[in-house]
Design a protein around this motif. Structure first.
Motif, short mmCIF file in Angstrom:
data_model
loop_
_atom_site.label_atom_id
_atom_site.label_comp_id
_atom_site.label_asym_id
_atom_site.label_seq_id
_atom_site.Cartn_x
_atom_site.Cartn_y
_atom_site.Cartn_z
N ILE A 183 -61.54 6.06 57.75
CA ILE A 183 -61.96 4.66 57.90
C ILE A 183 -61.17 3.78 56.93
CG2 ILE A 183 -63.86 3.04 57.51
CD1 ILE A 183 -65.76 5.30 58.52
N LEU A 184 -61.06 4.22 55.70
CA LEU A 184 -60.30 3.45 54.70
C LEU A 184 -58.85 3.30 55.13
CD1 LEU A 184 -61.67 4.92 51.35
CD2 LEU A 184 -62.37 2.83 52.52
N THR A 185 -58.29 4.37 55.65
CA THR A 185 -56.90 4.32 56.10
C THR A 185 -56.73 3.31 57.23
OG1 THR A 185 -56.59 6.62 55.46
CG2 THR A 185 -55.01 5.71 57.02
N GLY B 64 -51.57 9.67 48.48
CA GLY B 64 -51.76 9.84 49.92
C GLY B 64 -52.75 8.83 50.46
N LEU B 65 -53.79 8.57 49.70
CA LEU B 65 -54.79 7.62 50.14
C LEU B 65 -54.36 6.18 49.88
CD1 LEU B 65 -58.54 7.92 49.18
CD2 LEU B 65 -57.51 7.46 51.38
N LEU B 66 -53.76 5.98 48.72
CA LEU B 66 -53.51 4.61 48.27
C LEU B 66 -52.38 3.91 48.99
CD1 LEU B 66 -54.02 4.78 44.43
CD2 LEU B 66 -55.17 3.27 46.02
N LEU C 98 -59.82 5.97 40.21
CA LEU C 98 -58.77 6.94 40.01
C LEU C 98 -58.21 6.87 38.59
CD1 LEU C 98 -57.04 6.60 43.44
CD2 LEU C 98 -58.88 8.09 42.69
N SER C 99 -58.01 5.66 38.10
CA SER C 99 -57.46 5.56 36.74
C SER C 99 -58.48 6.09 35.74
CB SER C 99 -57.06 4.13 36.44
OG SER C 99 -58.19 3.32 36.33
N MET D 216 -50.83 21.60 50.39
CA MET D 216 -51.95 20.87 49.75
C MET D 216 -52.94 20.38 50.80
SD MET D 216 -53.03 17.53 48.24
CE MET D 216 -51.60 16.56 48.71
N ARG D 217 -54.18 20.91 50.76
CA ARG D 217 -55.26 20.49 51.65
C ARG D 217 -55.95 19.28 51.04
NH1 ARG D 217 -55.60 24.68 55.10
NH2 ARG D 217 -54.41 23.48 56.59
N ILE D 218 -55.64 18.12 51.57
CA ILE D 218 -56.20 16.91 50.97
C ILE D 218 -57.72 16.92 51.00
CG2 ILE D 218 -56.21 15.48 53.07
CD1 ILE D 218 -54.94 13.35 50.92
N ASN D 219 -58.27 17.51 52.05
CA ASN D 219 -59.72 17.57 52.17
C ASN D 219 -60.34 18.43 51.07
OD1 ASN D 219 -61.97 16.67 53.62
ND2 ASN D 219 -62.19 18.70 54.57
N THR D 220 -59.70 19.54 50.80
CA THR D 220 -60.17 20.43 49.73
C THR D 220 -60.12 19.74 48.38
OG1 THR D 220 -59.21 22.22 51.02
CG2 THR D 220 -59.88 22.74 48.77
N VAL D 221 -59.08 18.96 48.16
CA VAL D 221 -58.95 18.25 46.90
C VAL D 221 -60.09 17.24 46.72
CG1 VAL D 221 -57.52 16.68 45.54
CG2 VAL D 221 -56.45 18.52 46.85
N PHE D 222 -60.33 16.44 47.75
CA PHE D 222 -61.37 15.41 47.60
C PHE D 222 -62.76 16.01 47.55
CE2 PHE D 222 -58.06 12.37 48.69
CZ PHE D 222 -58.33 11.39 47.75
N GLU D 223 -62.97 17.12 48.25
CA GLU D 223 -64.26 17.79 48.15
C GLU D 223 -64.46 18.31 46.72
OE1 GLU D 223 -65.19 20.97 50.97
OE2 GLU D 223 -65.34 19.35 52.46
#
Lengths: 89, 89
Positions: B18-20, A80-82, B78-79, A1-8
């Motif tokens: 940055i958030l991380t 992953g972010l949260l 997100l929600s 899973m490419r996290i960057n691809t997901v958020f883009e």
DNA sequence: CACATAGTTAGATAGATATCTAATTAGTGT
DNA sequence: ACACTAATTAGATATCTATCTAACTATGTG
């Protein structure tokens, strides 16, 4: 899973709208395209980005391509972010 | 809350980083900038986008600007994508 | 096989985004 | 008032993104 691809993939309103539409049920490319004021090729590009991010899966049914939502990738990317790795509710 | 602004802000790897970084503790612009191989003005633009999305808040402390993480906006956005309005755990 | 339908890929272009250097603002201390 | 430090805003430019039209691929049907 490419996290960057997901958020883009999530960064464009049309693509988020596609995901929302797919929340109710799987739909063909054409049916999805009918909800937007954009040409089919343009939507096709959006589908590709969602597929690259594995946010949707595709299944051929005759001449139609049916797009399915893949919720789990969304949840993975977000956790992953949260927070921490395992956050059992 | 502009959901579009939030997801656009999240679409760049530097901004997610940055958030991380801010998850551990609040940091000044300069300290944050030290973690990247980019100029301060470039980082400043990223800070602005995060602030516009209300993903971070700023507080001045002497000559420094201290950035704080604002988790709640992230969860809201997100929600909004993931499900129904109220999903009490 | 020819044709129609559904969808994608290719190529071009307008608009948006990220980055840099240079100049500016804000606060602190001498 | 002047100098110093922290950070921002302005302007320029290179790159990336979204979109369109035209051409192509795949599947099903007479």
């Amino acid at each position: 899973m490419r996290i960057n691809t997901v958020f883009e993939a999530l960064s464009h309103p049309v693509r988020r709208q596609i995901l929302t539409l797919l929340k109710t049920r799987p739909m063909s490319a054409g049916e999805l395209a009918g909800h937007f004021d954009l040409t089919k090729p343009t939507l096709s590009v959006h589908f590709n980005k969602l597929r690259d991010a594995e946010l949707v899966a595709v299944e051929r049914r005759g001449t139609s391509l049916i797009y399915h939502l893949n919720m789990s990738i969304l949840e993975e990317a977000l956790s992953g972010l949260l927070g921490k790795k395992d956050q059992t509710p």
